[in-house]
Design a protein around this motif. Structure first.
Motif, mmCIF file in Angstrom:
data_model
loop_
_atom_site.group_PDB
_atom_site.id
_atom_site.type_symbol
_atom_site.label_atom_id
_atom_site.label_comp_id
_atom_site.label_asym_id
_atom_site.label_seq_id
_atom_site.Cartn_x
_atom_site.Cartn_y
_atom_site.Cartn_z
ATOM 1 N N ALA A 55 63.016 42.663 5.311
ATOM 2 C CA ALA A 55 63.662 41.783 4.340
ATOM 3 C C ALA A 55 65.140 42.108 4.192
ATOM 4 C CB ALA A 55 62.960 41.900 2.977
ATOM 5 N N VAL A 56 65.468 43.393 4.098
ATOM 6 C CA VAL A 56 66.861 43.798 3.937
ATOM 7 C C VAL A 56 67.673 43.439 5.174
ATOM 8 C CG1 VAL A 56 68.414 45.759 3.610
ATOM 9 C CG2 VAL A 56 66.300 45.630 2.295
ATOM 10 N N ARG A 57 67.092 43.694 6.354
ATOM 11 C CA ARG A 57 67.812 43.423 7.601
ATOM 12 C C ARG A 57 67.976 41.918 7.834
ATOM 13 N NH1 ARG A 57 68.655 47.558 11.057
ATOM 14 N NH2 ARG A 57 68.821 46.108 12.795
ATOM 15 N N ARG A 58 66.924 41.156 7.624
ATOM 16 C CA ARG A 58 67.001 39.712 7.838
ATOM 17 C C ARG A 58 67.928 39.054 6.821
ATOM 18 N NH1 ARG A 58 65.792 36.931 12.136
ATOM 19 N NH2 ARG A 58 65.129 35.161 10.843
ATOM 20 N N GLY A 59 67.851 39.513 5.584
ATOM 21 C CA GLY A 59 68.670 38.918 4.545
ATOM 22 C C GLY A 59 70.147 39.210 4.707
ATOM 23 N N GLY A 60 70.486 40.234 5.485
ATOM 24 C CA GLY A 60 71.883 40.609 5.661
ATOM 25 C C GLY A 60 72.574 39.937 6.830
ATOM 26 N N LYS A 61 71.857 39.086 7.567
ATOM 27 C CA LYS A 61 72.480 38.408 8.706
ATOM 28 C C LYS A 61 73.579 37.460 8.223
ATOM 29 C CE LYS A 61 70.181 36.689 12.071
ATOM 30 N NZ LYS A 61 69.232 35.884 12.860
ATOM 31 N N PRO A 62 74.688 37.395 8.941
ATOM 32 C CA PRO A 62 75.781 36.502 8.512
ATOM 33 C C PRO A 62 75.422 35.031 8.719
ATOM 34 C CG PRO A 62 76.287 37.485 10.642
ATOM 35 C CD PRO A 62 75.033 38.151 10.164
ATOM 36 N N ALA A 63 76.134 34.168 8.008
ATOM 37 C CA ALA A 63 75.909 32.727 8.128
ATOM 38 C C ALA A 63 76.294 32.235 9.515
ATOM 39 C CB ALA A 63 76.728 31.995 7.063
ATOM 40 N N ASP A 64 75.647 31.174 9.970
ATOM 41 C CA ASP A 64 76.006 30.545 11.235
ATOM 42 C C ASP A 64 75.940 29.025 11.056
ATOM 43 O OD1 ASP A 64 73.283 29.860 11.333
ATOM 44 O OD2 ASP A 64 72.782 31.647 12.493
ATOM 45 N N ARG A 65 76.133 28.278 12.130
ATOM 46 C CA ARG A 65 76.183 26.823 12.006
ATOM 47 C C ARG A 65 74.857 26.257 11.505
ATOM 48 N NH1 ARG A 65 74.619 22.489 14.453
ATOM 49 N NH2 ARG A 65 73.555 23.671 16.081
ATOM 50 N N ARG A 66 73.761 26.801 11.979
ATOM 51 C CA ARG A 66 72.438 26.295 11.593
ATOM 52 C C ARG A 66 72.077 26.690 10.167
ATOM 53 N NH1 ARG A 66 68.165 24.093 14.234
ATOM 54 N NH2 ARG A 66 66.078 24.540 13.466
ATOM 55 N N HIS A 67 72.591 27.837 9.726
ATOM 56 C CA HIS A 67 72.309 28.320 8.365
ATOM 57 C C HIS A 67 73.638 28.647 7.685
ATOM 58 C CE1 HIS A 67 68.627 29.196 10.700
ATOM 59 N NE2 HIS A 67 68.013 28.825 9.588
ATOM 60 N N PRO A 68 74.355 27.632 7.238
ATOM 61 C CA PRO A 68 75.700 27.840 6.686
ATOM 62 C C PRO A 68 75.733 28.646 5.401
ATOM 63 C CG PRO A 68 74.976 25.575 6.329
ATOM 64 C CD PRO A 68 73.970 26.206 7.240
ATOM 65 N N PHE A 69 74.610 28.727 4.693
ATOM 66 C CA PHE A 69 74.575 29.510 3.464
ATOM 67 C C PHE A 69 74.058 30.933 3.705
ATOM 68 C CE2 PHE A 69 74.405 25.136 1.878
ATOM 69 C CZ PHE A 69 75.442 25.173 0.954
ATOM 70 N N GLY A 70 73.877 31.300 4.959
ATOM 71 C CA GLY A 70 73.425 32.643 5.273
ATOM 72 C C GLY A 70 71.906 32.764 5.300
ATOM 73 N N TYR A 71 71.449 33.994 5.492
ATOM 74 C CA TYR A 71 70.020 34.269 5.621
ATOM 75 C C TYR A 71 69.462 35.051 4.438
ATOM 76 C CZ TYR A 71 70.236 32.770 10.517
ATOM 77 O OH TYR A 71 70.385 32.028 11.656
#
Length: 309
Positions: A55-71
């Motif tokens: 959860a901590v690792r996935r939630g810390g991924k930076p935003a990208d075009r597909r997920h502009p609000f981040g993970y």
């Protein structure tokens, strides 16, 4: 926050893995339902820590075009799964095994090893609990709120899960010891079975609390009311702002907040001036509240302004 939470989860996970093995051996040797329930409790906690690590690792991924609000909300999903592991693996086994012991009895042998494991486990769990509480104390102090209020409202569900589970582990160890002592002194295994059921009910309450917290965050929980009040006050304090028509907030991840507001800017501002004013308000909000990662401002006149027009 993510790095600190990662360290807290790792410490808790390593502690639970070692404790689960020791409790399992002691439970098999002594034949105690409460000890086997504690072994299941620690095993479920170990699985939980692995899921919280994800959860901590996935939630810390930076935003990208597909997920502009981040993970950030991916962290809530995995934390929800971790709470489910506590519900099924810990609470489910403890309650069912406890009732089985109460109805069918059990043969207890030498419980010396069980008492030793319980004592050592208490020390190890206390170390993990202090690590989690240290982070809670630091974050609560940074935000200027009480520790109780921070734990109740925090969006860092990984930290909340570790703190709750370590607290339950400490309580569960005491309950298991009392159950063993009662069964040993009276010769009645009901004490041991009842301790197992109580441990299960404790885990059930914690799992349901964590599930509710993560579901609320997943469907778009707003910032705490006190923080919204401070954000509104910050907006109104800006010289360019006449009024805040509407303020909406949403947690995008642990410690990450989105702010959307309809702002009535002062009438003397030109179109170009509005762009500068919006940019300045955005900058000031992010400077004052580092957790704000997205700001959307909509210049909107109040109803009184519209009537005058």
């Amino acid at each position: 926050m993510a790095e600190e939470s990662m360290g807290t989860v790792v410490v808790a996970g390593l502690a639970n893995l070692a404790i689960a093995a020791a409790k399992l051996v002691a439970g098999l040797v002594g034949g105690s339902a409460a000890m086997l329930s504690e072994a299941a409790h620690s095993a479920a906690d170990t699985v939980t820590e692995v899921l919280l690590l994800v959860a901590v690792r996935r939630g810390g991924k930076p935003a990208d075009r597909r997920h502009p609000f981040g993970y950030g909300k991916a962290g809530f999903v995995w934390a929800l799964m971790a709470a489910g592991a506590t519900l099924v693996g810990g609470a489910g086994f403890s309650i069912t095994h406890g009732f089985h012991t109460i109805s069918h009895g059990e043969d207890l042998s030498d419980l010396t090893l069980s008492y030793i494991v319980l004592a050592v486990s208490f020390v190890i769990e206390a170390v993990s609990w202090r690590k989690a509480m240290s982070q809670v104390r630091a974050e609560a102090g940074r935000l200027g709120v009480s520790r109780r209020a921070y734990v109740a409202r925090t969006s860092d569900t990984a930290l909340k899960a570790v703190l709750f589970e370590d607290s339950a582990a400490l309580a569960g160890l005491v309950i298991a010891a009392l159950g063993l002592l009662g069964a040993e002194l009276t010769g009645n295994p009901v004490w041991d079975g009842a301790a197992s059921v109580v441990i299960g009910v404790l885990l059930l309450a914690i799992a349901l609390n964590l599930i509710a917290a993560n579901v609320s965050l997943l469907i778009g929980q707003a910032a705490p009311r006190g923080m919204e009040t401070r954000i509104r006050a910050t907006l109104l304090a800006q010289p360019e702002v006449e009024d805040v028509v509407e303020l909406l907030t949403m947690m995008l991840g642990p410690g990450r907040l989105m702010v959307a507001a309809k702002i009535d800017f002062r009438d003397e501002a030109s179109a170009a001036g509005l762009e500068i004013a919006c940019d300045e308000v955005d900058r000031r909000l992010r400077e004052r509240y580092p957790g704000i990662v997205q700001v959307f401002l909509d210049p909107t006149p109040t109803r009184a302004d519209r009537r005058r027009e």
